[in-house]
Design a protein around this motif. Structure first.
Motif, PDB file in Angstrom:
ATOM      1  N   ILE A  62      37.149  55.534  44.740  1.00 47.91           N
ATOM      2  CA  ILE A  62      37.928  54.124  44.160  1.00 47.91           C
ATOM      3  C   ILE A  62      36.880  52.566  44.005  1.00 47.91           C
ATOM      4  O   ILE A  62      36.235  52.902  44.391  1.00 47.91           O
ATOM      5  N   ASN A  63      36.943  52.778  42.247  1.00 44.82           N
ATOM      6  CA  ASN A  63      36.032  51.555  41.776  1.00 44.82           C
ATOM      7  C   ASN A  63      37.004  50.304  41.360  1.00 44.82           C
ATOM      8  O   ASN A  63      37.937  51.056  40.551  1.00 44.82           O
ATOM      9  N   TYR A  64      37.448  49.585  41.404  1.00 46.77           N
ATOM     10  CA  TYR A  64      38.276  48.359  40.753  1.00 46.77           C
ATOM     11  C   TYR A  64      37.213  47.341  40.511  1.00 46.77           C
ATOM     12  O   TYR A  64      36.850  47.050  41.081  1.00 46.77           O
ATOM     13  N   LYS A  65      37.458  46.903  39.357  1.00 46.80           N
ATOM     14  CA  LYS A  65      37.117  45.854  38.733  1.00 46.80           C
ATOM     15  C   LYS A  65      38.548  44.729  38.078  1.00 46.80           C
ATOM     16  O   LYS A  65      38.928  45.159  38.031  1.00 46.80           O
ATOM     17  N   VAL A  66      38.435  43.341  38.355  1.00 46.73           N
ATOM     18  CA  VAL A  66      39.288  42.258  38.862  1.00 46.73           C
ATOM     19  C   VAL A  66      38.669  41.312  38.080  1.00 46.73           C
ATOM     20  O   VAL A  66      37.105  40.766  37.992  1.00 46.73           O
ATOM     21  N   GLU A  67      39.396  41.026  37.085  1.00 48.24           N
ATOM     22  CA  GLU A  67      39.036  38.859  36.162  1.00 48.24           C
ATOM     23  C   GLU A  67      40.279  38.675  36.943  1.00 48.24           C
ATOM     24  O   GLU A  67      41.155  38.599  36.664  1.00 48.24           O
ATOM     25  N   GLU A  68      39.911  37.734  37.550  1.00 51.08           N
ATOM     26  CA  GLU A  68      40.672  36.757  37.981  1.00 51.08           C
ATOM     27  C   GLU A  68      40.990  35.053  38.278  1.00 51.08           C
ATOM     28  O   GLU A  68      39.889  34.212  38.026  1.00 51.08           O
ATOM     29  N   GLU A  69      41.782  34.361  38.030  1.00 48.15           N
ATOM     30  CA  GLU A  69      41.556  32.741  37.559  1.00 48.15           C
ATOM     31  C   GLU A  69      41.242  32.095  39.209  1.00 48.15           C
ATOM     32  O   GLU A  69      40.625  31.061  39.329  1.00 48.15           O
ATOM     33  N   TYR A 151      37.030  34.651  37.780  1.00 46.73           N
ATOM     34  CA  TYR A 151      36.361  34.916  37.916  1.00 46.73           C
ATOM     35  C   TYR A 151      35.966  36.491  38.491  1.00 46.73           C
ATOM     36  O   TYR A 151      36.996  37.210  38.237  1.00 46.73           O
ATOM     37  N   THR A 152      34.610  37.582  38.489  1.00 43.04           N
ATOM     38  CA  THR A 152      35.023  38.681  37.904  1.00 43.04           C
ATOM     39  C   THR A 152      34.138  39.134  38.823  1.00 43.04           C
ATOM     40  O   THR A 152      33.060  38.781  39.439  1.00 43.04           O
ATOM     41  N   TRP A 153      34.842  40.121  39.095  1.00 46.17           N
ATOM     42  CA  TRP A 153      34.088  41.252  41.004  1.00 46.17           C
ATOM     43  C   TRP A 153      34.733  42.493  41.727  1.00 46.17           C
ATOM     44  O   TRP A 153      35.287  43.415  39.972  1.00 46.17           O
ATOM     45  N   GLU A 154      34.215  43.672  41.182  1.00 42.95           N
ATOM     46  CA  GLU A 154      34.272  44.454  41.549  1.00 42.95           C
ATOM     47  C   GLU A 154      33.756  45.070  43.316  1.00 42.95           C
ATOM     48  O   GLU A 154      33.301  44.835  44.063  1.00 42.95           O
ATOM     49  N   LEU A 155      34.895  46.590  43.289  1.00 41.32           N
ATOM     50  CA  LEU A 155      34.800  46.849  44.896  1.00 41.32           C
ATOM     51  C   LEU A 155      35.070  48.394  44.967  1.00 41.32           C
ATOM     52  O   LEU A 155      35.950  48.879  44.046  1.00 41.32           O
ATOM     53  N   SER A 156      34.218  48.809  45.136  1.00 46.61           N
ATOM     54  CA  SER A 156      33.181  50.475  45.503  1.00 46.61           C
ATOM     55  C   SER A 156      34.692  51.178  46.997  1.00 46.61           C
ATOM     56  O   SER A 156      34.098  50.163  47.905  1.00 46.61           O
TER      57      SER A 156
END
Length: 222
Positions: A62-69, A151-156
């Motif tokens: 699984i790969n998640y791409k997140v943009e949040e405040e 803030y932008t981050w990624e998780l696998s």
């Protein structure tokens, strides 16, 4: 509206967790957006969250791409309160009666639980959680609630068959399951609870297998 999640099969056998997003790009694995803010009136903030998922028989990737405040990471030890942080979650039921919750905060701290519902869940021992490999674009360190910004981050995640520790799964090939995918942050400056499939409950609750949808693992490799 999406009512079914297909987990495509990859022909690659040796995929490192840090290369998951690159492999997905090469193989054309499509990303899905988490668009359901099920409790919008109480929690109107919506982060941008996309995920892609695949398997190779022995592992689910699984790969998640997140943009949040804002972001937060206070849980540093597995099976801690990761849901209070910037957290991505994958709930999946192999049998329609019980389900596993794989919850991981933005720095890679993981919680794995099992049971029929929210109450009395069995947490996986360290010898199980340690088999789930993780990669984050963020440094593994404590992060206080940040100022409002961008803030932008990624998780696998790389989840092996043995992580389903109450079932004897030999291969993911062709499995028909149920589940949902979530992003939350209970103690963020802007708390939110978004999901892939909608949840029709009066207050936030991801432990709701009644609202799980079909998950189909392909047995034909790309």
């Amino acid at each position: 509206m999406t009512n079914k999640l297909i987990i495509e099969k990859l022909s690659c056998t040796d995929i490192s967790v840090s290369s998951v997003s690159k492999v997905f790009q090469e193989k054309g694995i499509q990303y899905e957006r988490l668009t359901h803010s099920n409790w919008f009136e109480q929690f109107p903030y919506e982060p941008k969250v996309e995920f892609a998922i695949a398997h190779n028989g022995q592992y689910i990737f699984i790969n998640y791409k997140v943009e949040e405040e804002s972001i937060r990471a206070q849980a540093l030890t597995d099976n801690g309160h990761v849901w209070e942080d910037s957290c991505c979650e994958f709930f999946i039921s192999p049998d329609g009666q019980t389900y596993y919750n794989f919850e991981c905060n933005c720095i890679g701290t993981l919680l794995v639980g099992f049971g029929p519902g929210r109450e009395a869940r069995t947490l996986a021992y360290q010898d199980i959680t340690s088999t789930v490999e993780r990669w984050s674009s963020l440094e593994h360190r404590e992060i206080e609630n940040t100022e409002i910004g961008s803030y932008t981050w990624e998780l696998s995640l790389k989840i092996p068959t043995m992580a389903f520790f109450k079932h004897d799964i030999k291969s993911f090939d062709g499995l028909e399951m149920q589940g949902n995918v979530y992003k939350c942050g209970d103690k963020l400056l802007h708390p939110h609870f978004v999901s892939l499939f909608p949840i029709n409950l009066p207050k936030p609750d991801f432990h709701c297998p009644t609202f799980f949808k079909e998950i189909q693992c392909s047995n034909k490799a790309l």
